[in-house]
Motif scaffolding. Structure first.
Motif, mmCIF file in Angstrom:
data_model
loop_
_atom_site.group_PDB
_atom_site.id
_atom_site.type_symbol
_atom_site.label_atom_id
_atom_site.label_comp_id
_atom_site.label_asym_id
_atom_site.label_seq_id
_atom_site.Cartn_x
_atom_site.Cartn_y
_atom_site.Cartn_z
ATOM 1 N N PRO A 1 3.279 -12.686 1.391
ATOM 2 C CA PRO A 1 1.828 -12.824 1.249
ATOM 3 C C PRO A 1 1.508 -14.189 0.638
ATOM 4 O O PRO A 1 1.985 -14.507 -0.447
ATOM 5 C CB PRO A 1 1.425 -11.708 0.291
ATOM 6 N N ALA A 2 0.731 -14.993 1.325
ATOM 7 C CA ALA A 2 0.402 -16.326 0.809
ATOM 8 C C ALA A 2 -0.476 -16.239 -0.434
ATOM 9 O O ALA A 2 -0.652 -17.234 -1.128
ATOM 10 C CB ALA A 2 -0.283 -17.156 1.889
ATOM 11 N N SER A 3 -0.963 -15.054 -0.736
ATOM 12 C CA SER A 3 -1.765 -14.847 -1.945
ATOM 13 C C SER A 3 -0.895 -14.613 -3.180
ATOM 14 O O SER A 3 -1.408 -14.481 -4.289
ATOM 15 C CB SER A 3 -2.705 -13.651 -1.744
ATOM 16 N N ALA B 1 -5.565 -9.270 1.192
ATOM 17 C CA ALA B 1 -6.859 -8.578 1.142
ATOM 18 C C ALA B 1 -7.983 -9.521 1.565
ATOM 19 O O ALA B 1 -7.894 -10.739 1.335
ATOM 20 C CB ALA B 1 -7.112 -8.064 -0.274
ATOM 21 N N PRO B 2 -9.043 -8.994 2.155
ATOM 22 C CA PRO B 2 -10.149 -9.851 2.615
ATOM 23 C C PRO B 2 -10.694 -10.795 1.546
ATOM 24 O O PRO B 2 -10.961 -11.964 1.828
ATOM 25 C CB PRO B 2 -11.213 -8.852 3.070
ATOM 26 N N GLU B 3 -10.815 -10.322 0.329
ATOM 27 C CA GLU B 3 -11.378 -11.160 -0.733
ATOM 28 C C GLU B 3 -10.415 -12.267 -1.189
ATOM 29 O O GLU B 3 -10.815 -13.196 -1.891
ATOM 30 C CB GLU B 3 -11.820 -10.318 -1.926
ATOM 31 N N ALA B 4 -9.148 -12.188 -0.774
ATOM 32 C CA ALA B 4 -8.155 -13.189 -1.173
ATOM 33 C C ALA B 4 -7.787 -14.147 -0.041
ATOM 34 O O ALA B 4 -6.939 -15.020 -0.218
ATOM 35 C CB ALA B 4 -6.904 -12.485 -1.689
ATOM 36 N N LYS B 5 -8.431 -14.006 1.110
ATOM 37 C CA LYS B 5 -8.044 -14.795 2.291
ATOM 38 C C LYS B 5 -8.218 -16.298 2.074
ATOM 39 O O LYS B 5 -7.343 -17.081 2.449
ATOM 40 C CB LYS B 5 -8.843 -14.361 3.517
ATOM 41 N N ASP C 1 -8.373 -20.556 9.294
ATOM 42 C CA ASP C 1 -6.913 -20.440 9.189
ATOM 43 C C ASP C 1 -6.226 -21.392 10.146
ATOM 44 O O ASP C 1 -5.289 -22.112 9.773
ATOM 45 C CB ASP C 1 -6.450 -19.016 9.513
ATOM 46 N N TRP C 2 -6.656 -21.405 11.394
ATOM 47 C CA TRP C 2 -6.004 -22.225 12.411
ATOM 48 C C TRP C 2 -6.217 -23.704 12.155
ATOM 49 O O TRP C 2 -5.301 -24.509 12.357
ATOM 50 C CB TRP C 2 -6.446 -21.791 13.809
ATOM 51 N N ALA C 3 -7.395 -24.080 11.691
ATOM 52 C CA ALA C 3 -7.640 -25.492 11.359
ATOM 53 C C ALA C 3 -6.758 -25.924 10.195
ATOM 54 O O ALA C 3 -6.148 -26.996 10.219
ATOM 55 C CB ALA C 3 -9.110 -25.716 11.034
ATOM 56 N N ALA C 4 -6.652 -25.081 9.172
ATOM 57 C CA ALA C 4 -5.835 -25.409 8.000
ATOM 58 C C ALA C 4 -4.354 -25.457 8.359
ATOM 59 O O ALA C 4 -3.623 -26.360 7.923
ATOM 60 C CB ALA C 4 -6.079 -24.395 6.887
#
Length: 185
Positions: A18-20, A45-49, A85-88
């Protein structure tokens, strides 16, 4: 990243992190695995994306993963986080970027376009996780001729659910799908 050719390298162990989770990323740098996937999708989790995306980019830039293949698994382009995500990931330039739940050659092409700004060494890997993807493997695999597509990764848990199969340690119900994937690759 050094742009090394990873096309014929056997991969025995793939670690999803998990990158979080900063501790997990640090530990992944020392674990004996062949590839590390910095996960922005299911494990976050959505809030950590947003924070996970930044952490994945920073981890790629910091390096320290040795000979391990380093990939970022992004959210799908059809999600609220996908485009960012894809741009980063393109800007970070890992060895590869993994797309979830790819079901057609058209989707491979869309993800390939999302990597247009990435350097040539950043390859596209796609997750095969649905029955419809299995039926389209020939076309999905053929997309490698005109895109960055390098690998077909079977998402065994989601595929088993989609096939309404039972999870088994030997994964016997998935053997036909695995055979088709190898043939398509």
């Amino acid at each position: 990243m050094d742009g090394r050719d990873i096309s014929a390298r056997p991969l025995r162990s793939l670690l999803y992190v998990p990158a979080s989770n900063a501790r997990a990323i640090d530990k992944a740098r020392s674990l004996p695995c062949d590839a590390v996937f910095l996960d922005l999708e299911d494990a976050v989790a959505p809030e950590a994306k947003d924070a996970a995306r930044q952490a994945a980019v920073e981890a790629v830039r910091q390096g320290g993963f040795g000979e391990r293949i380093l990939l970022i698994r992004c959210n799908g382009l059809d999600t609220p986080w996908g485009a960012q995500d894809w741009a980063a990931a393109s800007a970070a330039a890992p060895d590869g970027v993994l797309a979830p739940k790819v079901g057609s050659a058209e989707e491979v092409q869309a993800y390939d376009r999302a990597l247009a700004a990435a350097p040539a060494h950043t390859r596209l890997w796609v997750m095969i996780e649905t029955a419809s993807a299995i039926m389209n493997l020939k076309e999905i695999g053929a997309a490698s001729k005109t895109t960055r597509l390098q690998a077909l990764v079977v998402g065994t848990n989601d595929l088993t659910l989609d096939l309404r199969g039972r999870k088994r340690a030997d994964r016997a119900p998935l053997l036909p799908a695995q055979g088709l994937r190898v043939s398509a690759a």
